[in-house]
Design an enzyme around this catalytic site. Structure first.
Site, PDB file in Angstrom:
ATOM      1  N   ASP A 295       0.859  -1.177   0.000  1.00  0.00           N
ATOM      2  CA  ASP A 295       0.000   0.000   0.000  1.00  0.00           C
ATOM      3  C   ASP A 295       0.897   1.230   0.000  1.00  0.00           C
ATOM      4  OD1 ASP A 295      -1.987   1.884   0.453  1.00  0.00           O
ATOM      5  OD2 ASP A 295      -3.059   0.611   1.890  1.00  0.00           O
ATOM      6  N   ARG A 297      -0.248   4.403  -0.299  1.00  0.00           N
ATOM      7  CA  ARG A 297      -1.052   5.619  -0.087  1.00  0.00           C
ATOM      8  C   ARG A 297      -0.557   6.462   1.078  1.00  0.00           C
ATOM      9  NH1 ARG A 297      -6.915   2.877   0.160  1.00  0.00           N
ATOM     10  NH2 ARG A 297      -5.650   1.226   1.078  1.00  0.00           N
TER      11      ARG A 297
END
Ligand SMILES: Nc1nc2c(ncn2[C@@H]2O[C@H](COP(=O)(O)OP(=O)(O)OP(=O)(O)O)[C@@H](O)[C@H]2O)c(=O)[nH]1
Ligand SMILES: [Zn+2]
Length: 363
Positions: A295, A297
């Protein structure tokens, strides 16, 4: 005030240059520097020109190096030596896992041990921010500033790249206007623009949520395939519509639509991941083979937008405990996690199970 771009603005230029295949120059205070080119967008002429300047290495993340069985002496990355007899196709095969299974790379790959990995690290950071494959050709240079000036290349301090990675760019409101929607007639869309030339993000306000009470909120990451096309491979579309419907039914809420497509790797890389998933890898393995973390983000953006809109507390619609933790760390109190389990089907059951098993999502 000066007319010249600051280091953050130079980074935005560098991202655009790398996407076009143009090199950028990184500088250290001692005068040493490096020319950096993205492996994905590099062409044969520019590779030949880079080779005339010094001895290039191919920078790969430790994730990609693991798949290729290259030694990552620098911890988070490997600097793979580029044999004189090998060229563009070889570099692009190092960068792109599309053909890993059909045509495995012929090793052994030799990784550089000596020297400083700071240029390679910054190069990978810029490639990720440009949403390119995280792989770069890096050539160390003695007269880097002169090369940049003569060739008209963007030059920026290497420290600016590492510093920017630690910070989240401030987001500024641009405009907001009324937007009646199927889920709620009393809707309003706010547009926010980051200072660093990155993606704009959106806030969809439903009704008039009380700023002194916890707001029913969702941090939704962009998913073109799920949100727009109705893809059955994930649960994003039903989650987006389910969240808006719940806010509409309660008469108030805030949905942040964050342009972090593909958990931050961009749509092109997400489609590369989908292609790997068709070869049998799960969502996490596919990201790793491409050279990304699970991930990528930055959830701090969501907290910043909530605060900017005047909210201090939230009832967060999510199954992802990392979103809750990140909001709390950034000063937003999450008084309740509201589960959002919708859209499970034959095509996304394995994807949802992998998120639960490997990424800590709650079922
Ligand atoms: N890299 C990658 N991204 C994916 C894949 N499937 C979906 N996505 C992206 O994953 C993100 C899902 O975002 P969210 O639904 O906001 O987040 P979440 O972490 O699943 O958490 P909650 O939905 O809040 O429980 C979107 O950016 C999608 O584009 C995949 O297989 N690979
Ligand atoms: Zn999706």
């Amino acid at each position: 005030m000066t007319l010249a771009p600051d280091s953050r603005e130079l980074m935005a230029r560098a991202r655009a240059d790398l996407r076009m295949g143009v090199g950028v120059v990184l500088l250290q205070p001692d005068g040493l520097g490096a020319l950096v080119l993205s492996a994905e967008t590099l062409n044969a002429e520019r590779l030949a020109a880079a080779r005339k300047l010094g001895t290039p290495v191919v920078a790969l993340t430790a994730r990609r190096a693991e798949t290729l069985k290259a030694r990552a002496y620098d911890g988070d990355l490997a600097r793979v030596e580029l044999p004189g007899s090998l060229g563009l196709d070889w570099i692009q095969a190092l960068a792109d896992p599309a053909d890993d299974l059909a045509m495995p790379m012929k090793g052994p790959l030799k990784s550089r041990r000596e020297g400083d990995a700071a240029f390679a690290r910054a190069a990978l950071c810029l490639c990720k921010e440009a949403q390119l494959l995280p792989a770069a050709v890096v050539v160390e240079l003695d007269h880097a500033a002169v090369l940049a000036a003569n060739a008209g290349l963007t030059a920026l301090p290497v420290a600016a790249v590492s510093q920017a990675a630690l910070e989240s760019s401030p987001q500024h409101p641009v405009v907001h206007a009324r937007l009646p929607m199927a889920a709620a007639e009393a809707g309003r869309l706010h547009i926010f623009r980051p200072e660093d030339g990155g993606e704009e993000h959106y806030a969809i306000e439903i009704g008039k949520p009380d700023r002194d009470k916890p707001v029913l909120a969702r941090l939704h990451s962009a998913c073109f395939t799920g949100d727009v096309l109705g893809s059955l491979k994930c649960d994003c579309g039903p989650q987006l519509r389910g969240a808006l419907a719940q806010m509409g039914a309660e008469g108030a809420g805030l949905l942040l639509y964050l342009n972090q497509e593909g958990r931050g790797i961009g749509l092109a890389n997400k489609m590369r991941a989908y292609s790997l998933q068709d070869q049998g890898f799960d969502t996490v393995q596919a990201n790793h083979r491409l050279g990304f973390e699970d991930d990528e983000r930055d959830f701090r953006i969501g907290a910043a937008l909530l605060k900017r809109l005047g909210f201090k507390q939230a009832r967060l619609l999510t199954n992802n405990p990392r979103k809750v933790a990140m909001l709390e760390n950034c000063g937003i109190e999450v008084v309740e996690r509201v589960p959002l389990q919708v859209g499970r089907g034959a095509h996304n059951a394995a994807y949802l199970d992998t998120k639960a098993a490997k990424s800590g999502h709650l079922l």
